[in-house]
Design a protein around this motif. Sequence first.
Motif, PDB file in Angstrom:
ATOM      1  N   THR A 186     -14.475 -12.160  23.425  1.00  0.00           N
ATOM      2  CA  THR A 186     -15.429 -11.302  22.923  1.00  0.00           C
ATOM      3  C   THR A 186     -14.879 -10.049  22.998  1.00  0.00           C
ATOM      4  O   THR A 186     -15.438  -8.672  21.496  1.00  0.00           O
ATOM      5  N   PHE A 187     -14.251  -9.963  23.990  1.00  0.00           N
ATOM      6  CA  PHE A 187     -13.749  -8.167  23.897  1.00  0.00           C
ATOM      7  C   PHE A 187     -12.468  -7.958  23.460  1.00  0.00           C
ATOM      8  O   PHE A 187     -12.517  -6.802  22.469  1.00  0.00           O
ATOM      9  N   VAL A 188     -12.307  -8.749  22.618  1.00  0.00           N
ATOM     10  CA  VAL A 188     -10.752  -8.797  21.236  1.00  0.00           C
ATOM     11  C   VAL A 188     -11.804  -8.599  19.981  1.00  0.00           C
ATOM     12  O   VAL A 188     -10.959  -7.965  19.805  1.00  0.00           O
ATOM     13  N   ASN A 189     -12.732  -9.515  19.808  1.00  0.00           N
ATOM     14  CA  ASN A 189     -13.114  -8.972  19.193  1.00  0.00           C
ATOM     15  C   ASN A 189     -13.818  -7.628  18.273  1.00  0.00           C
ATOM     16  O   ASN A 189     -14.033  -7.252  17.470  1.00  0.00           O
ATOM     17  N   ARG A 190     -14.415  -7.706  20.049  1.00  0.00           N
ATOM     18  CA  ARG A 190     -15.574  -5.937  19.385  1.00  0.00           C
ATOM     19  C   ARG A 190     -13.916  -5.158  19.143  1.00  0.00           C
ATOM     20  O   ARG A 190     -14.702  -3.856  19.006  1.00  0.00           O
ATOM     21  N   ALA A 191     -13.434  -5.137  20.510  1.00  0.00           N
ATOM     22  CA  ALA A 191     -12.049  -4.126  20.687  1.00  0.00           C
ATOM     23  C   ALA A 191     -11.618  -4.266  18.994  1.00  0.00           C
ATOM     24  O   ALA A 191     -11.028  -2.738  18.380  1.00  0.00           O
ATOM     25  N   LYS A 192     -11.443  -5.074  18.092  1.00  0.00           N
ATOM     26  CA  LYS A 192     -10.763  -4.767  17.070  1.00  0.00           C
ATOM     27  C   LYS A 192     -12.122  -3.835  15.907  1.00  0.00           C
ATOM     28  O   LYS A 192     -11.530  -3.317  14.888  1.00  0.00           O
ATOM     29  N   ILE A 193     -12.731  -4.080  15.977  1.00  0.00           N
ATOM     30  CA  ILE A 193     -13.591  -3.661  15.464  1.00  0.00           C
ATOM     31  C   ILE A 193     -14.367  -1.984  15.752  1.00  0.00           C
ATOM     32  O   ILE A 193     -13.776  -1.252  14.884  1.00  0.00           O
ATOM     33  N   PHE A 194     -14.164  -2.100  16.994  1.00  0.00           N
ATOM     34  CA  PHE A 194     -14.656  -0.075  17.890  1.00  0.00           C
ATOM     35  C   PHE A 194     -13.218   0.160  18.131  1.00  0.00           C
ATOM     36  O   PHE A 194     -13.486   1.314  18.644  1.00  0.00           O
ATOM     37  N   ILE A 208      -9.464   0.867  37.218  1.00  0.00           N
ATOM     38  CA  ILE A 208     -10.898   0.054  36.552  1.00  0.00           C
ATOM     39  C   ILE A 208     -12.639   0.899  37.655  1.00  0.00           C
ATOM     40  O   ILE A 208     -12.667   0.172  38.458  1.00  0.00           O
ATOM     41  N   PRO A 209     -13.258   1.249  36.976  1.00  0.00           N
ATOM     42  CA  PRO A 209     -14.255   1.834  37.775  1.00  0.00           C
ATOM     43  C   PRO A 209     -14.948   0.295  37.847  1.00  0.00           C
ATOM     44  O   PRO A 209     -14.761  -0.542  36.879  1.00  0.00           O
ATOM     45  N   ALA A 210     -15.892   0.728  39.043  1.00  0.00           N
ATOM     46  CA  ALA A 210     -17.082  -0.750  39.157  1.00  0.00           C
ATOM     47  C   ALA A 210     -17.941  -0.679  38.131  1.00  0.00           C
ATOM     48  O   ALA A 210     -18.659   0.533  37.941  1.00  0.00           O
ATOM     49  N   GLY A 211     -18.869  -1.606  37.059  1.00  0.00           N
ATOM     50  CA  GLY A 211     -19.198  -1.466  36.549  1.00  0.00           C
ATOM     51  C   GLY A 211     -18.773  -1.032  35.081  1.00  0.00           C
ATOM     52  O   GLY A 211     -19.879  -1.311  33.862  1.00  0.00           O
ATOM     53  N   SER A 212     -17.841  -1.046  34.585  1.00  0.00           N
ATOM     54  CA  SER A 212     -17.450  -0.645  33.387  1.00  0.00           C
ATOM     55  C   SER A 212     -17.308  -1.698  32.071  1.00  0.00           C
ATOM     56  O   SER A 212     -17.404  -2.325  32.439  1.00  0.00           O
ATOM     57  N   SER A 213     -17.794  -0.578  31.355  1.00  0.00           N
ATOM     58  CA  SER A 213     -18.339  -1.618  30.205  1.00  0.00           C
ATOM     59  C   SER A 213     -16.847  -1.712  28.932  1.00  0.00           C
ATOM     60  O   SER A 213     -16.053  -1.565  29.467  1.00  0.00           O
ATOM     61  N   ASN A 214     -17.174  -1.935  28.286  1.00  0.00           N
ATOM     62  CA  ASN A 214     -15.571  -3.120  27.542  1.00  0.00           C
ATOM     63  C   ASN A 214     -15.072  -2.285  26.883  1.00  0.00           C
ATOM     64  O   ASN A 214     -14.041  -1.314  27.130  1.00  0.00           O
ATOM     65  N   SER A 215     -16.362  -0.734  26.819  1.00  0.00           N
ATOM     66  CA  SER A 215     -15.662   0.705  26.057  1.00  0.00           C
ATOM     67  C   SER A 215     -15.090   1.132  26.695  1.00  0.00           C
ATOM     68  O   SER A 215     -14.448   1.964  26.124  1.00  0.00           O
ATOM     69  N   ASP A 216     -15.055   1.141  28.024  1.00  0.00           N
ATOM     70  CA  ASP A 216     -14.717   2.246  28.542  1.00  0.00           C
ATOM     71  C   ASP A 216     -13.257   1.616  29.418  1.00  0.00           C
ATOM     72  O   ASP A 216     -12.323   2.503  29.456  1.00  0.00           O
ATOM     73  N   VAL A 217     -13.177   0.359  29.576  1.00  0.00           N
ATOM     74  CA  VAL A 217     -12.166  -0.587  29.485  1.00  0.00           C
ATOM     75  C   VAL A 217     -10.959  -0.116  29.140  1.00  0.00           C
ATOM     76  O   VAL A 217     -10.191   0.087  28.080  1.00  0.00           O
ATOM     77  N   LEU A 218     -11.338  -0.084  27.916  1.00  0.00           N
ATOM     78  CA  LEU A 218     -10.350  -0.062  26.411  1.00  0.00           C
ATOM     79  C   LEU A 218     -10.031   1.722  26.240  1.00  0.00           C
ATOM     80  O   LEU A 218      -8.947   1.620  26.156  1.00  0.00           O
TER      81      LEU A 218
END
Length: 323
Positions: free
Chosen positions: A65-73, A86-96
């Motif tokens: 899911t992360f890879v698919n969304r990362a390719k778009i966003f 990586i802070p607690a609660g980081s979203s996929n967007s935050d992580v990227l």
Amino acid sequence: MQRAAKWATIAAVMLLALIAGNFVYGWTAPGPLTREISVVIKTGSSITSAAQQLEDDGVIKSADTFVNRAKIFGATSTIKAGEFVIPAGSSNSDVLDILTGGKTVQRMVTIPEGWPSIMVYERLMANDRLQGSIEIPVEGSVLPDSYAFEKNESRADVLKRMQDAMTKTIDELWPKRSTDTVAKTPEEALTLASIVEKETSLKSELGIVAGVYSNRIRKGMMLQADPTIIYPITKGKPLGRRIRQSEIADVNNYNTYAMVGLPKGPIANPSRAAIEAVLNPEETTALFFVADGKGGHVFANTLQEHNANVEKWYAIRRQRGEM
């Protein structure tokens, strides 16, 4: 029929909107981490391999899911290598954003000026963020400085950077040496610089201390440097007591109280400033120096002057209860 088709279209649009909203929300919603952690992305990692590591570490729920969304966003971004917090609660967007921003954790290991190689070895071996074993480096082969390293990097690689830095420094400074230097080879420069480094902690004194020892070498006098007595005993570690008369008289390849000229090799890892001082010694007529009780030294041209200065130093030590 037309009305049914209209409602079907509306339902389809709403469903697509719901899917799209869920897709976006899944990208920006808080992640599963309950506490801050650090992750190490290895050099050459792809977004797929990095995502799998993030899933294994509990940073994200699904690598796919992360890879698919990362390719778009984040299709135009490139994941960097290194250690990231990586802070607690980081979203996929935050992580990227963190992994593409390149703001890695800077871990440093510091080698103080004048440290012997045995202490360099012990510092590297004691660092639990490094891995692998090393041998005690050749004395004088490490340039004292602070060096960045990555978590789980090999100790051998970090040590190599330290030694490469010394090689580069010598290669740069040796061709610029003054005709006044007594060092005939880069190795002799390192040896004398290590003695100068151990004799004074003041940058302002390096030049004149180098000048004094240069004068003594030219005159064929013994250097009589206390640190050269200590080195064979402790490999350069602090002695922790007064030097004994038997140690002053001991004949070996380092003790400059029992030999004329330089010891067989460096007794520590000298700084760039100490090497520069030896290659460009300060012009002085002084042949002696002793501590002044204030962190520096007092210099003398004659033995008579020096002996008087030594008596003053002994008086200071007696006042302090050191004698």
